[in-house]
Design a protein around this motif. Structure first.
Motif, PDB file in Angstrom:
ATOM      1  N   CYS A 184      46.009  43.359   6.928  1.00  0.00           N
ATOM      2  CA  CYS A 184      45.309  44.500   6.310  1.00  0.00           C
ATOM      3  C   CYS A 184      46.267  45.675   6.091  1.00  0.00           C
ATOM      4  O   CYS A 184      46.168  46.379   5.077  1.00  0.00           O
ATOM      5  CB  CYS A 184      44.115  44.917   7.180  1.00  0.00           C
ATOM      6  SG  CYS A 184      42.731  43.746   7.037  1.00  0.00           S
ATOM      7  N   ASN A 185      47.213  45.887   7.028  1.00  0.00           N
ATOM      8  CA  ASN A 185      48.220  46.957   6.836  1.00  0.00           C
ATOM      9  C   ASN A 185      49.102  46.646   5.625  1.00  0.00           C
ATOM     10  O   ASN A 185      49.403  47.533   4.826  1.00  0.00           O
ATOM     11  CB  ASN A 185      49.080  47.120   8.080  1.00  0.00           C
ATOM     12  CG  ASN A 185      48.377  47.885   9.177  1.00  0.00           C
ATOM     13  OD1 ASN A 185      47.440  48.629   8.927  1.00  0.00           O
ATOM     14  ND2 ASN A 185      48.822  47.701  10.411  1.00  0.00           N
ATOM     15  N   ARG A 186      49.497  45.386   5.492  1.00  0.00           N
ATOM     16  CA  ARG A 186      50.345  44.991   4.367  1.00  0.00           C
ATOM     17  C   ARG A 186      49.571  45.195   3.052  1.00  0.00           C
ATOM     18  O   ARG A 186      50.090  45.722   2.092  1.00  0.00           O
ATOM     19  CB  ARG A 186      50.795  43.546   4.535  1.00  0.00           C
ATOM     20  CG  ARG A 186      51.765  43.117   3.478  1.00  0.00           C
ATOM     21  CD  ARG A 186      52.344  41.698   3.634  1.00  0.00           C
ATOM     22  NE  ARG A 186      51.727  40.822   4.587  1.00  0.00           N
ATOM     23  CZ  ARG A 186      52.272  40.473   5.782  1.00  0.00           C
ATOM     24  NH1 ARG A 186      53.454  40.934   6.124  1.00  0.00           N
ATOM     25  NH2 ARG A 186      51.646  39.660   6.595  1.00  0.00           N
ATOM     26  N   TRP A 187      48.311  44.750   3.015  1.00  0.00           N
ATOM     27  CA  TRP A 187      47.517  44.911   1.794  1.00  0.00           C
ATOM     28  C   TRP A 187      47.263  46.374   1.466  1.00  0.00           C
ATOM     29  O   TRP A 187      47.349  46.786   0.309  1.00  0.00           O
ATOM     30  CB  TRP A 187      46.184  44.166   1.960  1.00  0.00           C
ATOM     31  CG  TRP A 187      45.276  44.372   0.781  1.00  0.00           C
ATOM     32  CD1 TRP A 187      45.339  43.714  -0.406  1.00  0.00           C
ATOM     33  CD2 TRP A 187      44.205  45.293   0.697  1.00  0.00           C
ATOM     34  NE1 TRP A 187      44.360  44.166  -1.245  1.00  0.00           N
ATOM     35  CE2 TRP A 187      43.637  45.156  -0.584  1.00  0.00           C
ATOM     36  CE3 TRP A 187      43.644  46.223   1.574  1.00  0.00           C
ATOM     37  CZ2 TRP A 187      42.551  45.900  -1.014  1.00  0.00           C
ATOM     38  CZ3 TRP A 187      42.569  46.962   1.149  1.00  0.00           C
ATOM     39  CH2 TRP A 187      42.032  46.816  -0.139  1.00  0.00           C
ATOM     40  N   ALA A 188      46.970  47.210   2.498  1.00  0.00           N
ATOM     41  CA  ALA A 188      46.687  48.635   2.273  1.00  0.00           C
ATOM     42  C   ALA A 188      47.897  49.353   1.686  1.00  0.00           C
ATOM     43  O   ALA A 188      47.752  50.257   0.856  1.00  0.00           O
ATOM     44  CB  ALA A 188      46.258  49.304   3.580  1.00  0.00           C
ATOM     45  N   SER A 189      49.100  48.904   2.054  1.00  0.00           N
ATOM     46  CA  SER A 189      50.306  49.574   1.540  1.00  0.00           C
ATOM     47  C   SER A 189      50.524  49.293   0.059  1.00  0.00           C
ATOM     48  O   SER A 189      51.271  50.009  -0.603  1.00  0.00           O
ATOM     49  CB  SER A 189      51.540  49.165   2.343  1.00  0.00           C
ATOM     50  OG  SER A 189      51.807  47.801   2.149  1.00  0.00           O
ATOM     51  N   THR A 190      49.851  48.296  -0.484  1.00  0.00           N
ATOM     52  CA  THR A 190      49.991  48.009  -1.919  1.00  0.00           C
ATOM     53  C   THR A 190      48.989  48.789  -2.761  1.00  0.00           C
ATOM     54  O   THR A 190      49.063  48.743  -3.987  1.00  0.00           O
ATOM     55  CB  THR A 190      49.792  46.503  -2.194  1.00  0.00           C
ATOM     56  OG1 THR A 190      48.442  46.144  -1.899  1.00  0.00           O
ATOM     57  CG2 THR A 190      50.776  45.665  -1.388  1.00  0.00           C
ATOM     58  N   GLN A 191      48.048  49.454  -2.133  1.00  0.00           N
ATOM     59  CA  GLN A 191      47.026  50.192  -2.884  1.00  0.00           C
ATOM     60  C   GLN A 191      47.609  51.504  -3.445  1.00  0.00           C
ATOM     61  O   GLN A 191      48.466  52.131  -2.835  1.00  0.00           O
ATOM     62  CB  GLN A 191      45.817  50.492  -1.991  1.00  0.00           C
ATOM     63  CG  GLN A 191      45.180  49.254  -1.402  1.00  0.00           C
ATOM     64  CD  GLN A 191      44.846  48.236  -2.485  1.00  0.00           C
ATOM     65  OE1 GLN A 191      44.097  48.523  -3.417  1.00  0.00           O
ATOM     66  NE2 GLN A 191      45.413  47.042  -2.379  1.00  0.00           N
ATOM     67  N   GLN A 192      47.092  51.880  -4.632  1.00  0.00           N
ATOM     68  CA  GLN A 192      47.589  53.078  -5.310  1.00  0.00           C
ATOM     69  C   GLN A 192      47.417  54.306  -4.422  1.00  0.00           C
ATOM     70  O   GLN A 192      46.367  54.516  -3.840  1.00  0.00           O
ATOM     71  CB  GLN A 192      46.821  53.264  -6.616  1.00  0.00           C
ATOM     72  CG  GLN A 192      47.346  54.388  -7.460  1.00  0.00           C
ATOM     73  CD  GLN A 192      46.622  54.462  -8.804  1.00  0.00           C
ATOM     74  OE1 GLN A 192      45.697  53.704  -9.073  1.00  0.00           O
ATOM     75  NE2 GLN A 192      47.064  55.354  -9.626  1.00  0.00           N
ATOM     76  N   SER A 193      48.484  55.104  -4.286  1.00  0.00           N
ATOM     77  CA  SER A 193      48.544  56.362  -3.512  1.00  0.00           C
ATOM     78  C   SER A 193      48.486  56.165  -2.010  1.00  0.00           C
ATOM     79  O   SER A 193      48.511  57.139  -1.261  1.00  0.00           O
ATOM     80  CB  SER A 193      47.435  57.337  -3.928  1.00  0.00           C
ATOM     81  OG  SER A 193      47.530  57.645  -5.296  1.00  0.00           O
ATOM     82  N   ALA A 194      48.401  54.923  -1.523  1.00  0.00           N
ATOM     83  CA  ALA A 194      48.286  54.714  -0.083  1.00  0.00           C
ATOM     84  C   ALA A 194      49.534  55.162   0.668  1.00  0.00           C
ATOM     85  O   ALA A 194      49.443  55.649   1.793  1.00  0.00           O
ATOM     86  CB  ALA A 194      47.991  53.243   0.212  1.00  0.00           C
ATOM     87  N   MET A 195      50.708  55.030   0.046  1.00  0.00           N
ATOM     88  CA  MET A 195      51.950  55.416   0.739  1.00  0.00           C
ATOM     89  C   MET A 195      52.162  56.927   0.695  1.00  0.00           C
ATOM     90  O   MET A 195      52.969  57.462   1.454  1.00  0.00           O
ATOM     91  CB  MET A 195      53.153  54.689   0.140  1.00  0.00           C
ATOM     92  CG  MET A 195      53.052  53.170   0.260  1.00  0.00           C
ATOM     93  SD  MET A 195      52.559  52.554   1.897  1.00  0.00           S
ATOM     94  CE  MET A 195      53.958  52.990   2.872  1.00  0.00           C
ATOM     95  N   ASN A 196      51.469  57.652  -0.190  1.00  0.00           N
ATOM     96  CA  ASN A 196      51.596  59.107  -0.275  1.00  0.00           C
ATOM     97  C   ASN A 196      50.482  59.826   0.452  1.00  0.00           C
ATOM     98  O   ASN A 196      50.593  61.017   0.726  1.00  0.00           O
ATOM     99  CB  ASN A 196      51.593  59.555  -1.751  1.00  0.00           C
ATOM    100  CG  ASN A 196      52.763  58.984  -2.511  1.00  0.00           C
ATOM    101  OD1 ASN A 196      53.828  58.763  -1.946  1.00  0.00           O
ATOM    102  ND2 ASN A 196      52.565  58.719  -3.788  1.00  0.00           N
ATOM    103  N   ASP A 197      49.399  59.136   0.734  1.00  0.00           N
ATOM    104  CA  ASP A 197      48.237  59.790   1.344  1.00  0.00           C
ATOM    105  C   ASP A 197      47.719  58.894   2.466  1.00  0.00           C
ATOM    106  O   ASP A 197      47.215  57.791   2.226  1.00  0.00           O
ATOM    107  CB  ASP A 197      47.180  60.008   0.259  1.00  0.00           C
ATOM    108  CG  ASP A 197      45.984  60.803   0.749  1.00  0.00           C
ATOM    109  OD1 ASP A 197      45.838  61.010   1.973  1.00  0.00           O
ATOM    110  OD2 ASP A 197      45.178  61.216  -0.107  1.00  0.00           O
ATOM    111  N   ALA A 198      47.840  59.399   3.690  1.00  0.00           N
ATOM    112  CA  ALA A 198      47.448  58.601   4.866  1.00  0.00           C
ATOM    113  C   ALA A 198      45.960  58.275   4.842  1.00  0.00           C
ATOM    114  O   ALA A 198      45.549  57.200   5.313  1.00  0.00           O
ATOM    115  CB  ALA A 198      47.811  59.343   6.152  1.00  0.00           C
ATOM    116  N   SER A 199      45.160  59.192   4.300  1.00  0.00           N
ATOM    117  CA  SER A 199      43.721  58.918   4.304  1.00  0.00           C
ATOM    118  C   SER A 199      43.392  57.726   3.387  1.00  0.00           C
ATOM    119  O   SER A 199      42.493  56.930   3.700  1.00  0.00           O
ATOM    120  CB  SER A 199      42.925  60.158   3.889  1.00  0.00           C
ATOM    121  OG  SER A 199      43.196  60.501   2.545  1.00  0.00           O
ATOM    122  N   VAL A 200      44.122  57.592   2.285  1.00  0.00           N
ATOM    123  CA  VAL A 200      43.910  56.438   1.388  1.00  0.00           C
ATOM    124  C   VAL A 200      44.306  55.152   2.124  1.00  0.00           C
ATOM    125  O   VAL A 200      43.592  54.142   2.082  1.00  0.00           O
ATOM    126  CB  VAL A 200      44.712  56.614   0.077  1.00  0.00           C
ATOM    127  CG1 VAL A 200      44.664  55.335  -0.761  1.00  0.00           C
ATOM    128  CG2 VAL A 200      44.184  57.794  -0.709  1.00  0.00           C
TER     129      VAL A 200
END
Length: 148
Positions: free
Chosen positions: A115-131
């Motif tokens: 789930c961490n690996r998948w979440a890091s591919t989501q748009q803006s996830a690496m710039n916004d911790a809440s995303v």
């Protein structure tokens, strides 16, 4: 009176007197074998005054104390504008994850990594911790976990 102006005045007076003394002389006819000097004359006196008066004025200025000029201090700079910091979103601690379907601890760790690996591919996830956190929560919920 200071030494330089005094020296200039005395030198000018001596020089003027020398010019006056060297001025025109009155000679008697050749039967007399001597000459008469008529004194400094009006021309010598005027020359002496013409030189001495400006020098006396310079000397009187030299004796005066220098003028003190008051310069007001520069106006103080205005205080800097306050910096308004935007409050950071409250940081969320690690959520407590409960398996809803009896998953083992090893399965929980595997699902968490995925789930961490998948979440890091989501748009803006690496710039916004809440995303990123919402993506992880959605993934874990989809795999059968409850997060608190």
């Amino acid at each position: 009176m200071k030494l330089l102006p005094r020296t200039l005045i005395v030198s000018a007076l001596v020089l003027a007197h020398g010019f006056a003394a060297a001025g025109p002389r009155h000679y008697e006819p050749p039967r007399h074998h001597h000459h008469h000097h008529r004194g400094i004359g009006l021309g010598g006196a005027l020359l002496g005054l013409a030189i001495a008066v400006p020098l006396i004025a310079i000397a009187s200025k030299a004796d005066r104390e220098p003028e003190v000029v008051y310069v007001p201090p520069p106006a103080p700079l205005p205080p800097p504008a306050p910096v308004v910091l935007q409050p950071l979103p409250p940081s969320r601690g690690e959520p407590v994850i409960y398996p809803r379907n009896g998953q083992s601890a090893e399965q929980l760790e595997f699902d968490r990594r995925e789930c961490n690996r998948w979440a890091s591919t989501q748009q803006s996830a690496m710039n916004d911790a809440s995303v990123f956190n919402r993506a992880v929560d959605a993934c874990m919920d989809g795999r059968g976990y409850t997060l608190r």
